[in-house]
Design an enzyme around this catalytic site. Structure first.
Site, short mmCIF file in Angstrom:
data_model
loop_
_atom_site.label_atom_id
_atom_site.label_comp_id
_atom_site.label_asym_id
_atom_site.label_seq_id
_atom_site.Cartn_x
_atom_site.Cartn_y
_atom_site.Cartn_z
N HIS A 175 63.98 -5.83 87.60
CA HIS A 175 65.03 -6.20 86.82
C HIS A 175 64.18 -7.10 85.23
O HIS A 175 63.38 -7.66 86.17
CB HIS A 175 66.09 -7.58 86.89
CG HIS A 175 67.19 -8.12 85.52
ND1 HIS A 175 66.51 -9.40 85.36
CD2 HIS A 175 67.22 -8.25 85.10
CE1 HIS A 175 67.27 -9.81 84.18
NE2 HIS A 175 67.56 -8.75 83.70
N SER A 176 63.82 -6.46 84.36
CA SER A 176 63.56 -7.14 83.17
C SER A 176 61.83 -6.88 83.49
O SER A 176 60.91 -5.78 84.06
CB SER A 176 63.90 -8.29 83.00
OG SER A 176 63.13 -9.20 81.45
N TYR A 177 61.05 -8.25 83.51
CA TYR A 177 59.87 -8.39 84.07
C TYR A 177 60.11 -7.31 86.11
O TYR A 177 58.42 -7.14 85.90
CB TYR A 177 59.32 -9.67 84.09
CG TYR A 177 57.89 -9.87 84.96
CD1 TYR A 177 56.70 -8.96 84.10
CD2 TYR A 177 58.17 -10.56 86.57
CE1 TYR A 177 55.51 -9.10 85.76
CE2 TYR A 177 57.20 -10.24 86.91
CZ TYR A 177 55.69 -10.26 86.96
OH TYR A 177 54.02 -9.71 87.72
#
Length: 239
Positions: free
Chosen positions: A76-78
């Site tokens: 997720h995300s980073y």
């Protein structure tokens, strides 16, 4: 039975996947939700040594010591930065990559390169803890950026979010096995609002392969829409 390894994004720990993991396990699958060093319940290990490479090694060690193969590796995300690096170095253990509203880096990119304005704003409000520059300080302000609006969820998150070492966002990803990495199937589960801002060619390829799903929710989709996220993840082994 499938094996899922779910990697959190910045300032989050494995705790953020509790709801999704519960659904996957109830369906009979193995699920691992590692917390990266220096955040979450591992915040006490924060030091200036922690960077993107450190977090990539964190996840590779989980794969190695748990004897995991043919893994559905999601970030997720980073976490998209992390799983790309993991798949580059442990290609033989990865069956599928899943980007959960995540960064999709190419060789030589950092998260600061991909999202310069957001990273600059976060760094302006940073601090130094245990000799490490940290950003994404816990507080009321970051919550809207995560797209979480339920008061109970906000209270729950506020008790668990931790600052994140900035080196992780500044370090560029260096790939060693791009050809092999490119052979791993990819699925993209994104928030509807971020879809127009993503690489059109990458999204078009994923859509054509039936591996692009969008969910109309906030950035922390595993918290706000765990059932929808789990439903998409459950479709991957047969996709």
């Amino acid at each position: 039975m499938a094996t899922y390894v779910l990697v959190p994004g910045g300032a989050h720990g494995g705790w953020c996947y509790q709801r999704v993991a519960r659904i996957l396990r109830e369906a009979g699958h193995d699920v691992y939700t590692p917390t990266l060093t220096g955040v979450g319940e591992r915040f006490h290990l924060l030091s200036d040594d922690i960077d993107l490479d450190f977090h990539i090694r964190d996840v590779i060690q989980v794969l190695r010591y748990e004897d995991l193969n043919d893994v559905i590796l999601a970030g997720h995300s980073y976490g998209g930065m992390v799983i790309t690096g993991v798949a580059d170095l442990a290609t033989e253990r990865i069956g599928h990559l899943v980007y959960l509203d995540a960064a999709t880096p190419v060789n030589g990119q950092s998260l600061a390169d991909i999202s310069p304005s957001q990273m600059a704003a976060a760094r302006a409000k940073g601090d130094v803890v245990n000799g490490a520059e940290v950003v994404l300080q816990p507080g009321l302000e970051p919550i809207p950026n995560y797209g979480v609006t339920d008061p109970a969820d906000i209270t729950w998150m506020m008790s668990k979010l931790t600052p994140h070492p900035y080196k992780c966002f500044a370090q560029k990803l260096h790939l060693e096995n791009e050809a092999e990495l490119g052979q791993i199937p990819q699925t993209h589960i994104v928030c509807t609002s971020t879809l127009p801002h993503r690489d059109p060619a990458l999204m078009a390829k994923a859509r054509a392969e039936g591996r692009l799903w969008d969910i109309d929710t906030g950035h922390d989709l595993m918290i706000t829409q765990p059932e929808a996220v789990a439903e998409c993840l459950l479709r991957i082994p047969t996709a």
